[in-house]
Design a protein around this motif. Structure first.
Motif, PDB file in Angstrom:
ATOM      1  N   THR A   1       0.717  -1.345   0.013  1.00 22.39           N
ATOM      2  CA  THR A   1      -0.038   0.008  -0.041  1.00 22.39           C
ATOM      3  C   THR A   1       0.660   1.471   0.122  1.00 22.39           C
ATOM      4  O   THR A   1       0.370   2.227  -0.632  1.00 22.39           O
ATOM      5  CB  THR A   1      -0.880  -0.013   1.241  1.00 22.39           C
ATOM      6  OG1 THR A   1      -0.145  -0.246   2.487  1.00 22.39           O
ATOM      7  CG2 THR A   1      -1.953  -1.215   0.941  1.00 22.39           C
ATOM      8  N   GLU A   2       1.929   1.190   0.525  1.00 27.33           N
ATOM      9  CA  GLU A   2       2.880   2.129   0.658  1.00 27.33           C
ATOM     10  C   GLU A   2       3.425   2.725  -0.595  1.00 27.33           C
ATOM     11  O   GLU A   2       3.466   3.719  -1.154  1.00 27.33           O
ATOM     12  CB  GLU A   2       4.224   2.133   1.634  1.00 27.33           C
ATOM     13  CG  GLU A   2       3.524   1.952   3.207  1.00 27.33           C
ATOM     14  CD  GLU A   2       4.584   0.999   3.905  1.00 27.33           C
ATOM     15  OE1 GLU A   2       4.274   0.840   4.862  1.00 27.33           O
ATOM     16  OE2 GLU A   2       5.909   1.092   3.531  1.00 27.33           O
ATOM     17  N   ILE A   3       3.717   1.593  -1.347  1.00 30.52           N
ATOM     18  CA  ILE A   3       4.333   1.631  -2.802  1.00 30.52           C
ATOM     19  C   ILE A   3       3.249   2.027  -3.780  1.00 30.52           C
ATOM     20  O   ILE A   3       3.684   3.136  -4.504  1.00 30.52           O
ATOM     21  CB  ILE A   3       4.971   0.385  -3.430  1.00 30.52           C
ATOM     22  CG1 ILE A   3       6.072  -0.301  -2.488  1.00 30.52           C
ATOM     23  CG2 ILE A   3       5.780   0.454  -4.446  1.00 30.52           C
ATOM     24  CD1 ILE A   3       7.078   0.449  -1.900  1.00 30.52           C
ATOM     25  N   LEU A   4       2.187   1.920  -3.575  1.00 28.63           N
ATOM     26  CA  LEU A   4       1.090   2.361  -4.350  1.00 28.63           C
ATOM     27  C   LEU A   4       1.021   3.663  -4.222  1.00 28.63           C
ATOM     28  O   LEU A   4       0.798   4.441  -5.174  1.00 28.63           O
ATOM     29  CB  LEU A   4      -0.218   1.664  -4.221  1.00 28.63           C
ATOM     30  CG  LEU A   4      -0.547   0.160  -4.755  1.00 28.63           C
ATOM     31  CD1 LEU A   4      -1.723  -0.332  -3.939  1.00 28.63           C
ATOM     32  CD2 LEU A   4      -0.474   0.175  -6.086  1.00 28.63           C
TER      33      LEU A   4
ATOM     34  N   GLU B   1      -0.191  -9.420  -9.387  1.00 27.33           N
ATOM     35  CA  GLU B   1      -1.107  -8.837 -10.426  1.00 27.33           C
ATOM     36  C   GLU B   1      -2.099  -7.912  -9.742  1.00 27.33           C
ATOM     37  O   GLU B   1      -2.320  -6.966 -10.573  1.00 27.33           O
ATOM     38  CB  GLU B   1      -1.974  -9.997 -10.655  1.00 27.33           C
ATOM     39  CG  GLU B   1      -2.938  -9.970 -11.777  1.00 27.33           C
ATOM     40  CD  GLU B   1      -3.646 -11.341 -12.170  1.00 27.33           C
ATOM     41  OE1 GLU B   1      -3.838 -11.628 -13.254  1.00 27.33           O
ATOM     42  OE2 GLU B   1      -4.153 -11.649 -11.126  1.00 27.33           O
ATOM     43  N   ASP B   2      -2.387  -7.964  -8.650  1.00 26.86           N
ATOM     44  CA  ASP B   2      -3.302  -6.853  -7.872  1.00 26.86           C
ATOM     45  C   ASP B   2      -2.733  -5.460  -7.988  1.00 26.86           C
ATOM     46  O   ASP B   2      -3.180  -4.498  -8.271  1.00 26.86           O
ATOM     47  CB  ASP B   2      -3.702  -7.273  -6.606  1.00 26.86           C
ATOM     48  CG  ASP B   2      -4.682  -8.571  -6.649  1.00 26.86           C
ATOM     49  OD1 ASP B   2      -5.436  -8.636  -7.656  1.00 26.86           O
ATOM     50  OD2 ASP B   2      -5.034  -8.707  -5.529  1.00 26.86           O
ATOM     51  N   PHE B   3      -1.291  -5.304  -7.596  1.00 28.65           N
ATOM     52  CA  PHE B   3      -0.621  -4.189  -7.657  1.00 28.65           C
ATOM     53  C   PHE B   3      -0.518  -3.828  -9.101  1.00 28.65           C
ATOM     54  O   PHE B   3      -0.967  -2.268  -9.038  1.00 28.65           O
ATOM     55  CB  PHE B   3       0.778  -4.622  -7.195  1.00 28.65           C
ATOM     56  CG  PHE B   3       1.657  -3.406  -7.317  1.00 28.65           C
ATOM     57  CD1 PHE B   3       1.850  -2.574  -6.176  1.00 28.65           C
ATOM     58  CD2 PHE B   3       2.740  -3.185  -8.064  1.00 28.65           C
ATOM     59  CE1 PHE B   3       2.706  -1.407  -6.188  1.00 28.65           C
ATOM     60  CE2 PHE B   3       3.472  -2.021  -8.325  1.00 28.65           C
ATOM     61  CZ  PHE B   3       3.656  -1.237  -7.272  1.00 28.65           C
ATOM     62  N   ARG B   4      -0.323  -4.309  -9.938  1.00 26.78           N
ATOM     63  CA  ARG B   4      -0.188  -3.994 -11.484  1.00 26.78           C
ATOM     64  C   ARG B   4      -1.501  -3.426 -11.814  1.00 26.78           C
ATOM     65  O   ARG B   4      -1.660  -2.320 -12.759  1.00 26.78           O
ATOM     66  CB  ARG B   4       0.431  -5.066 -12.338  1.00 26.78           C
ATOM     67  CG  ARG B   4       1.937  -5.380 -11.882  1.00 26.78           C
ATOM     68  CD  ARG B   4       2.498  -6.236 -12.915  1.00 26.78           C
ATOM     69  NE  ARG B   4       1.827  -7.291 -13.085  1.00 26.78           N
ATOM     70  CZ  ARG B   4       1.943  -8.552 -12.517  1.00 26.78           C
ATOM     71  NH1 ARG B   4       2.911  -8.565 -11.601  1.00 26.78           N
ATOM     72  NH2 ARG B   4       1.446  -9.708 -12.868  1.00 26.78           N
ATOM     73  N   LYS B   5      -2.669  -4.080 -11.542  1.00 31.39           N
ATOM     74  CA  LYS B   5      -3.855  -3.839 -11.995  1.00 31.39           C
ATOM     75  C   LYS B   5      -4.372  -2.493 -11.147  1.00 31.39           C
ATOM     76  O   LYS B   5      -4.986  -1.445 -11.723  1.00 31.39           O
ATOM     77  CB  LYS B   5      -4.826  -4.910 -11.409  1.00 31.39           C
ATOM     78  CG  LYS B   5      -4.953  -6.248 -12.470  1.00 31.39           C
ATOM     79  CD  LYS B   5      -5.802  -7.086 -11.791  1.00 31.39           C
ATOM     80  CE  LYS B   5      -6.145  -8.190 -12.978  1.00 31.39           C
ATOM     81  NZ  LYS B   5      -7.133  -9.277 -12.377  1.00 31.39           N
ATOM     82  N   ALA B   6      -3.909  -2.290  -9.904  1.00 33.92           N
ATOM     83  CA  ALA B   6      -4.376  -1.026  -9.309  1.00 33.92           C
ATOM     84  C   ALA B   6      -3.769   0.194  -9.851  1.00 33.92           C
ATOM     85  O   ALA B   6      -4.075   1.114  -9.784  1.00 33.92           O
ATOM     86  CB  ALA B   6      -3.781  -1.211  -7.620  1.00 33.92           C
ATOM     87  N   LEU B   7      -2.600   0.049 -10.386  1.00 33.30           N
ATOM     88  CA  LEU B   7      -1.805   1.109 -11.027  1.00 33.30           C
ATOM     89  C   LEU B   7      -2.201   1.408 -12.566  1.00 33.30           C
ATOM     90  O   LEU B   7      -1.878   2.316 -13.037  1.00 33.30           O
ATOM     91  CB  LEU B   7      -0.211   1.019 -10.711  1.00 33.30           C
ATOM     92  CG  LEU B   7       0.188   1.286  -9.564  1.00 33.30           C
ATOM     93  CD1 LEU B   7       1.732   0.951  -9.191  1.00 33.30           C
ATOM     94  CD2 LEU B   7      -0.200   2.884  -8.828  1.00 33.30           C
TER      95      LEU B   7
END
Length: 418
Positions: A252-255, A280-286
């Protein structure tokens, strides 16, 4: 084995009581003969764990719950764990620690002192593993965990904790090696890290590597775990014209960091993160804003990583995706390896006795879908980190033990030039 409960019946006549007793004895004897000796003696092996299913890091905690459950399901389908000539099924006793370290410690204490589980699997995150492994050490119940990589976990001389993540102090090792090979070579670096056990270990290991590599560390900043505002740090990065930014933190910090970097138009030549990029979720979020981000992983799904229960890592990844609806990353693969390590140790020991399993874990050596498993003298594993980068819609393997695998997208363009 089915247990039959009988209720106490008041009997007035002694002779009837005697006949009833003899009849019950015969029925129990017949029932015992009808059950094979192996089944009567077979005992389910209960593995206990507490993971983050709610709270700030639940998105990563679920990898471990899902990995544990899938591994146990797969092993049971293949006959379970074979101990002393018997096949025993595995089961999982799992608690949600709600992303609370103190609750996690209480739950592990309950698992061993009240629930009487046989062996332990770990939580996610180094600060949790650091605290929870003290419970396994106190009660002398082995814990295999793939969620904590901090060097602090393994520097205390504990005998009952084993880890399937490489040392945090070397997480940026392959990244620093890659930086030396880039053209044009970067010179200035910012090292940012959260104030928890894992990220402090990352920074402590990275600092000397950067110095030895000839880089000028113009920023060396610690920030509070779960921080949401990075504007001040990003403004410094921009004013100092930093070329490389290395961030050790939580997803969450990196996002937040990437989103605020875009809003402030901060675009160094390269930024790399300890977490997030493989997810995958991280990449989808951004979305498109994840492009150019670097990360690292000890695992990528490959048919070359053979496994006794899943066949290989590629088959595992497909089965995991089909079952849970999202792709596994190294957290999930290490979670499966944790279960497999306990199974292999029980089989090698020929016992579920905690001390014998601990001794077998110290010597265990086998191939898993995560990679070769063998613990060093401190209980940790050595696996090289592979540098990865988001390239468009793909996650590309960039740099490993043998050098460049694929050409990186470098330097990163300005946000308005994408």
């Amino acid at each position: 084995m089915t247990l039959i409960q009988s209720r106490r019946i008041p009997l007035a006549l002694p002779s009837f009581r005697s006949r009833y007793s003899r009849l019950l004895t015969r029925l129990l004897a017949v029932a015992a003969l009808a059950i094979p000796a192996s089944a009567a003696l077979a005992q389910e092996v209960v593995l206990g764990a507490s993971v983050q299913l709610t709270g700030p890091v639940a998105n990563t905690g679920r990898y471990y719950r899902d990995a544990y459950e899938l591994a146990i399901e797969k092993i049971n389908a293949a006959g379970g764990v074979k101990v002393g000539g018997q096949s025993r099924k595995l089961s999982l006793k799992l608690y949600d620690n709600q992303s609370d370290v103190n609750l996690s410690v209480r739950q592990y204490t309950q698992l061993v002192s009240q629930d009487k589980v046989h062996l332990l699997l770990g939580p996610f995150a180094s600060n949790f593993a650091l605290a929870d492994s003290a419970v396994s050490e106190k009660y002398k119940v082995p814990m295999v965990q793939g969620g904590g990589a901090s060097d602090q976990i393994f520097s205390r001389g504990f005998k009952y904790v084993f880890g399937t993540l490489a040392p945090a102090s070397n997480y940026f090792g392959s990244t620093v090696d890659m930086l030396k090979q880039l053209k044009p070579a970067p010179k200035t670096v910012a090292l940012l890290y959260a104030d928890d056990a894992f990220d402090v270990s990352v920074a402590d290991g990275t600092r000397p590597m950067l110095k030895q590599g000839g880089f000028n560390v113009v920023m060396d900043e610690r920030y509070s775990t779960n921080a949401t505002d990075f504007n001040s740090l990003l403004s410094q990065i921009k004013s100092l014209n930093v070329e490389v930014v290395l961030v050790a933190g939580h997803e969450t910090e990196i996002l937040n960091f990437v989103r605020q970097a875009k809003s402030l138009a901060v675009a160094p030549k390269l930024y790399s993160f300890t977490v997030g990029v493989p997810s995958e979720d991280f990449r989808k979020a951004l979305g498109k804003d994840a492009d150019y981000a670097y990360g690292m992983t000890a695992w990528l799904p490959s048919p070359n990583l053979k496994d006794r229960w899943f066949g290989d890592a590629d088959k595992f990844a497909k089965e995991y995706q089909a079952k849970f609806g999202y792709a596994p990353d190294y957290h999930a693969a290490s979670g499966v390896a944790d279960v497999e390590a306990l199974v292999k140790a029980m089989e090698d020991a020929g016992s579920i006795d905690p001390l014998k399993v601990r001794d077998a874990l110290a010597k265990v050596k086998f191939d898993s879908l995560y990679g070769p498993i063998a613990f060093n003298a401190t209980g940790q594993i050595e696996l090289p980190q592979v540098v990865i980068q988001v390239q468009g819609t793909d996650l590309a393997e960039i740099y490993g033990a043998k050098g460049f695998v694929k050409q990186p997208k470098y330097p990163m363009p300005a946000w308005n030039a994408r």
